[in-house]
Scaffold this motif. Sequence first.
Motif, mmCIF file in Angstrom:
data_model
loop_
_atom_site.group_PDB
_atom_site.id
_atom_site.type_symbol
_atom_site.label_atom_id
_atom_site.label_comp_id
_atom_site.label_asym_id
_atom_site.label_seq_id
_atom_site.Cartn_x
_atom_site.Cartn_y
_atom_site.Cartn_z
ATOM 1 N N MET A 20 -65.769 -47.856 48.223
ATOM 2 C CA MET A 20 -66.293 -48.145 49.346
ATOM 3 C C MET A 20 -65.910 -49.243 49.644
ATOM 4 O O MET A 20 -65.884 -50.067 49.719
ATOM 5 C CB MET A 20 -68.061 -48.115 48.754
ATOM 6 C CG MET A 20 -68.943 -48.408 50.366
ATOM 7 S SD MET A 20 -68.788 -46.232 51.003
ATOM 8 C CE MET A 20 -69.409 -45.384 50.123
ATOM 9 N N GLN A 21 -66.118 -48.440 51.288
ATOM 10 C CA GLN A 21 -65.509 -49.701 52.609
ATOM 11 C C GLN A 21 -67.257 -50.006 53.189
ATOM 12 O O GLN A 21 -67.898 -48.700 53.401
ATOM 13 C CB GLN A 21 -64.696 -49.332 53.408
ATOM 14 C CG GLN A 21 -63.123 -49.176 52.498
ATOM 15 C CD GLN A 21 -62.454 -48.931 54.197
ATOM 16 O OE1 GLN A 21 -62.265 -49.678 55.277
ATOM 17 N NE2 GLN A 21 -61.439 -47.439 54.031
ATOM 18 N N PHE A 22 -67.512 -51.256 53.278
ATOM 19 C CA PHE A 22 -68.442 -52.012 54.486
ATOM 20 C C PHE A 22 -67.511 -52.372 55.494
ATOM 21 O O PHE A 22 -67.315 -53.167 55.697
ATOM 22 C CB PHE A 22 -69.326 -52.374 53.767
ATOM 23 C CG PHE A 22 -70.170 -51.666 52.094
ATOM 24 C CD1 PHE A 22 -70.699 -52.091 52.647
ATOM 25 C CD2 PHE A 22 -69.134 -52.259 50.903
ATOM 26 C CE1 PHE A 22 -71.369 -50.934 51.176
ATOM 27 C CE2 PHE A 22 -70.148 -51.531 50.485
ATOM 28 C CZ PHE A 22 -71.050 -50.880 50.308
ATOM 29 N N TRP A 23 -68.139 -51.528 56.832
ATOM 30 C CA TRP A 23 -68.393 -51.814 58.652
ATOM 31 C C TRP A 23 -69.749 -52.296 59.140
ATOM 32 O O TRP A 23 -70.444 -51.589 58.858
ATOM 33 C CB TRP A 23 -67.775 -50.448 59.229
ATOM 34 C CG TRP A 23 -65.997 -50.433 58.489
ATOM 35 C CD1 TRP A 23 -66.238 -49.946 57.377
ATOM 36 C CD2 TRP A 23 -65.372 -50.593 59.369
ATOM 37 N NE1 TRP A 23 -64.206 -50.050 57.342
ATOM 38 C CE2 TRP A 23 -63.665 -49.724 58.579
ATOM 39 C CE3 TRP A 23 -64.326 -50.731 60.664
ATOM 40 C CZ2 TRP A 23 -62.953 -50.227 58.806
ATOM 41 C CZ3 TRP A 23 -63.046 -50.569 61.116
ATOM 42 C CH2 TRP A 23 -62.542 -50.464 60.177
ATOM 43 N N SER A 24 -69.167 -53.296 60.043
ATOM 44 C CA SER A 24 -70.748 -53.465 60.751
ATOM 45 C C SER A 24 -69.683 -53.279 62.304
ATOM 46 O O SER A 24 -68.697 -53.046 62.896
ATOM 47 C CB SER A 24 -71.180 -55.160 60.620
ATOM 48 O OG SER A 24 -72.601 -54.782 61.717
ATOM 49 N N GLY A 25 -71.408 -53.608 63.224
ATOM 50 C CA GLY A 25 -70.615 -53.220 64.671
ATOM 51 C C GLY A 25 -70.993 -53.964 65.752
ATOM 52 O O GLY A 25 -71.888 -54.992 65.060
ATOM 53 N N THR A 26 -70.261 -54.216 67.411
ATOM 54 C CA THR A 26 -70.973 -54.816 68.055
ATOM 55 C C THR A 26 -71.317 -54.085 68.892
ATOM 56 O O THR A 26 -72.238 -55.370 70.229
ATOM 57 C CB THR A 26 -69.733 -56.098 68.971
ATOM 58 O OG1 THR A 26 -68.812 -54.345 69.326
ATOM 59 C CG2 THR A 26 -69.014 -56.795 66.834
ATOM 60 N N PRO A 27 -71.604 -52.972 69.692
ATOM 61 C CA PRO A 27 -71.971 -52.533 70.064
ATOM 62 C C PRO A 27 -74.055 -52.865 70.878
ATOM 63 O O PRO A 27 -74.211 -52.822 69.392
ATOM 64 C CB PRO A 27 -73.153 -50.316 69.496
ATOM 65 C CG PRO A 27 -71.006 -50.809 68.797
ATOM 66 C CD PRO A 27 -70.585 -51.915 68.189
ATOM 67 N N PHE A 28 -74.172 -52.960 71.413
ATOM 68 C CA PHE A 28 -75.407 -53.202 71.833
ATOM 69 C C PHE A 28 -75.779 -54.494 71.668
ATOM 70 O O PHE A 28 -77.028 -55.300 71.679
ATOM 71 C CB PHE A 28 -76.435 -52.598 71.238
ATOM 72 C CG PHE A 28 -76.384 -50.940 71.771
ATOM 73 C CD1 PHE A 28 -76.843 -50.021 72.993
ATOM 74 C CD2 PHE A 28 -76.210 -49.933 70.270
ATOM 75 C CE1 PHE A 28 -76.894 -49.243 72.582
ATOM 76 C CE2 PHE A 28 -75.423 -48.796 70.726
ATOM 77 C CZ PHE A 28 -76.130 -48.082 71.794
ATOM 78 N N LEU A 29 -75.031 -55.456 71.017
ATOM 79 C CA LEU A 29 -74.671 -57.241 71.677
ATOM 80 C C LEU A 29 -74.843 -57.169 72.772
ATOM 81 O O LEU A 29 -73.660 -56.744 72.846
ATOM 82 C CB LEU A 29 -73.990 -57.203 70.007
ATOM 83 C CG LEU A 29 -74.928 -57.620 68.879
ATOM 84 C CD1 LEU A 29 -73.971 -57.933 67.596
ATOM 85 C CD2 LEU A 29 -75.790 -57.935 68.610
#
Length: 289
Positions: free
Chosen positions: A1-10
């Motif tokens: 399993m890969q774990f991704w995060s995001g920058t939208p709305f920052l």
Amino acid sequence: MQFWSGTPFLNTTAGLELVPMLDDAGYDGVITADHLIYPKVLNSPYPDGSVTPPWPPETEWPDSWVMIGAMAAVTTRVRFTNAVYVAPSRPLLEVAKQVATAAVVSRGRVSLTVGAGWMREEFDLLGQSFATRGKRLNEMIPALRALWRGGWVSWEGEHYRVPEVMIEPHPPSPVPIMCGGESDAALRRAARLCDGWVGAAYSWDVAVSYVERLTALRREYGRADEPFEILLALLEVPTVDLFRRAEDVGITAVMCAPWMGADGVDPNDVRTFRGPVERFADDIIAKCR
């Protein structure tokens, strides 16, 4: 399993501050989002049927590929993709050049996630046809693969014609192309033409229904045995067991934002994100590997 995060709305600079934390903590990837503008007169309905999208006009939407280039410069291992990039609102050669350059400066750490888009006003301002966006996107996917080969390349199709040209730099390795969107056309596009699908946030049962639909479509197109990524967020309490079950049903990557709702986090101070980012890495990511 890969774990991704995001920058939208920052805000834009906050996203750049967050990414090295994710890289250091062992997350697998980072997601950018895409909108060109927010028109004062917006006639296009949001995909969920809302009159307006669920964010205010002043929300920052930095250019995906400028951000990915900047984030690649301050990281060493995380990968980057979009959720999603409205590729058919741009000219084919512009998309080819931007993604290829990002692939080179990141040393091969990018994939492209495309979507047909919903905001007609963006297409009109960029001089691209909104009515043919789905058909053009279907052609753009194989065209991009051809144009990224390096050396003298060309493309001849119904919507795009590129004479023999050289587009340098070209990607150091094939750039995976994934598709976003929940319509039947989008799911079929992902299953038939792409290396994966990127969804939104779902309850467990809804997430599994999308996996099952994509599996059936890939079988229909004779691609059931090919590698295929499925990246989405789960609206469930995050546990090691949850993510192991997700992997078992065919979800290959999950989006997570462990700072959201965490105690002691100031949304205007990215330094306060470090604690939740590292705790999630220790309590969940490390135990899922």
